[in-house]
Design a protein around this motif. Sequence first.
Motif, PDB file in Angstrom:
ATOM      1  N   GLN A 157       0.872  -1.177   0.000  1.00  0.00           N
ATOM      2  CA  GLN A 157       0.000   0.000   0.000  1.00  0.00           C
ATOM      3  C   GLN A 157       0.899   1.213   0.000  1.00  0.00           C
ATOM      4  O   GLN A 157       1.743   1.362   0.861  1.00  0.00           O
ATOM      5  N   TYR A 158       0.812   1.967  -0.719  1.00  0.00           N
ATOM      6  CA  TYR A 158       0.558   2.850  -1.860  1.00  0.00           C
ATOM      7  C   TYR A 158       1.527   2.558  -2.964  1.00  0.00           C
ATOM      8  O   TYR A 158       2.661   3.014  -2.862  1.00  0.00           O
ATOM      9  N   THR A 159       0.987   1.863  -3.992  1.00  0.00           N
ATOM     10  CA  THR A 159       0.253   0.609  -4.024  1.00  0.00           C
ATOM     11  C   THR A 159       0.841  -0.232  -5.146  1.00  0.00           C
ATOM     12  O   THR A 159       0.801   0.185  -6.300  1.00  0.00           O
ATOM     13  N   ASP A 180      -1.343   4.673  -8.332  1.00  0.00           N
ATOM     14  CA  ASP A 180      -1.210   5.892  -7.537  1.00  0.00           C
ATOM     15  C   ASP A 180      -2.524   6.255  -6.853  1.00  0.00           C
ATOM     16  O   ASP A 180      -2.961   7.403  -6.866  1.00  0.00           O
ATOM     17  N   GLU A 182      -4.676   5.560  -3.120  1.00  0.00           N
ATOM     18  CA  GLU A 182      -4.584   5.032  -1.765  1.00  0.00           C
ATOM     19  C   GLU A 182      -5.742   4.088  -1.465  1.00  0.00           C
ATOM     20  O   GLU A 182      -6.825   4.207  -2.022  1.00  0.00           O
ATOM     21  N   GLY A 183      -5.485   3.169  -0.560  1.00  0.00           N
ATOM     22  CA  GLY A 183      -6.550   2.295  -0.074  1.00  0.00           C
ATOM     23  C   GLY A 183      -7.024   1.261  -1.080  1.00  0.00           C
ATOM     24  O   GLY A 183      -8.177   0.812  -1.006  1.00  0.00           O
ATOM     25  N   THR A 209       3.219  11.451  -8.798  1.00  0.00           N
ATOM     26  CA  THR A 209       3.630  10.058  -8.679  1.00  0.00           C
ATOM     27  C   THR A 209       4.941   9.822  -9.411  1.00  0.00           C
ATOM     28  O   THR A 209       5.801   9.063  -8.949  1.00  0.00           O
TER      29      THR A 209
END
Length: 240
Positions: A157-159, A180, A182-183, A209
């Motif tokens: 994660q990230y990612t 690019d 999150e989660g 990114t």
Amino acid sequence: MQKQETGNEKQLYIGQRLMELRGRFDMTQEELAEQLGVSRQAISRWETNQTFPNIDKLFCISELYKVSLDYLLKGEETHPEGEVAENDLEELTECKADTGTMPIPAGNRSLFLWLAILLICSLLVINSIVLTGLLFHQNWGGKNDTVNYYVDTVYEQYTKAKVVVPREDGSYMEQILWLDAEGIRENDWGFCYYKDAVKGIRLNYNAKTILFPVMTIGILLVLLILLCLEMRKRNEAGNK
């Protein structure tokens, strides 16, 4: 019967030992005073046994001359004393009274420099690999077909994740990409660009990114250059 040496008699020899050690290093009283952060008169008083160094200065002298405190105080060395090189003085940092720092041998500083260089090189390789992957999978020009992908496996994660794109013929294409967003979770869906098996899966990465690893690589390169220059400077100083 051999006369037992008293503590005061032993102390009287401290000045003589300090003078002998200074002579081994071919140092003047002024040079030693500068290294220890004291006056030349203080060195003279120590060597003539008018006064004695405090414990902090004894530690500094011990490190500077590479002898033990037992040798300075009693004349008894607890380990074999190595040969004194002419450039040993240049291999030690100054032990100043206002900082209380101890001299650090140049060999240790060179080791720290090499470790720092190796660490920076490792970080450069990692960031270069990440940047290469981002640039390779960037959708340059935006001319590919928009398709859906789903996240099969999330590695970081990230990612970092393995994404899968279903094809019209019922097959699918999968690639491991840096996303690019999150989660990201497994079985999530997203948009990507895909035209053929040669071009593979493409994404429209955010500018930050791609800029982040570029800036990181730039900073690491500057640090690497500075460390290499410092190492070269030390090598040139050691060869003189």
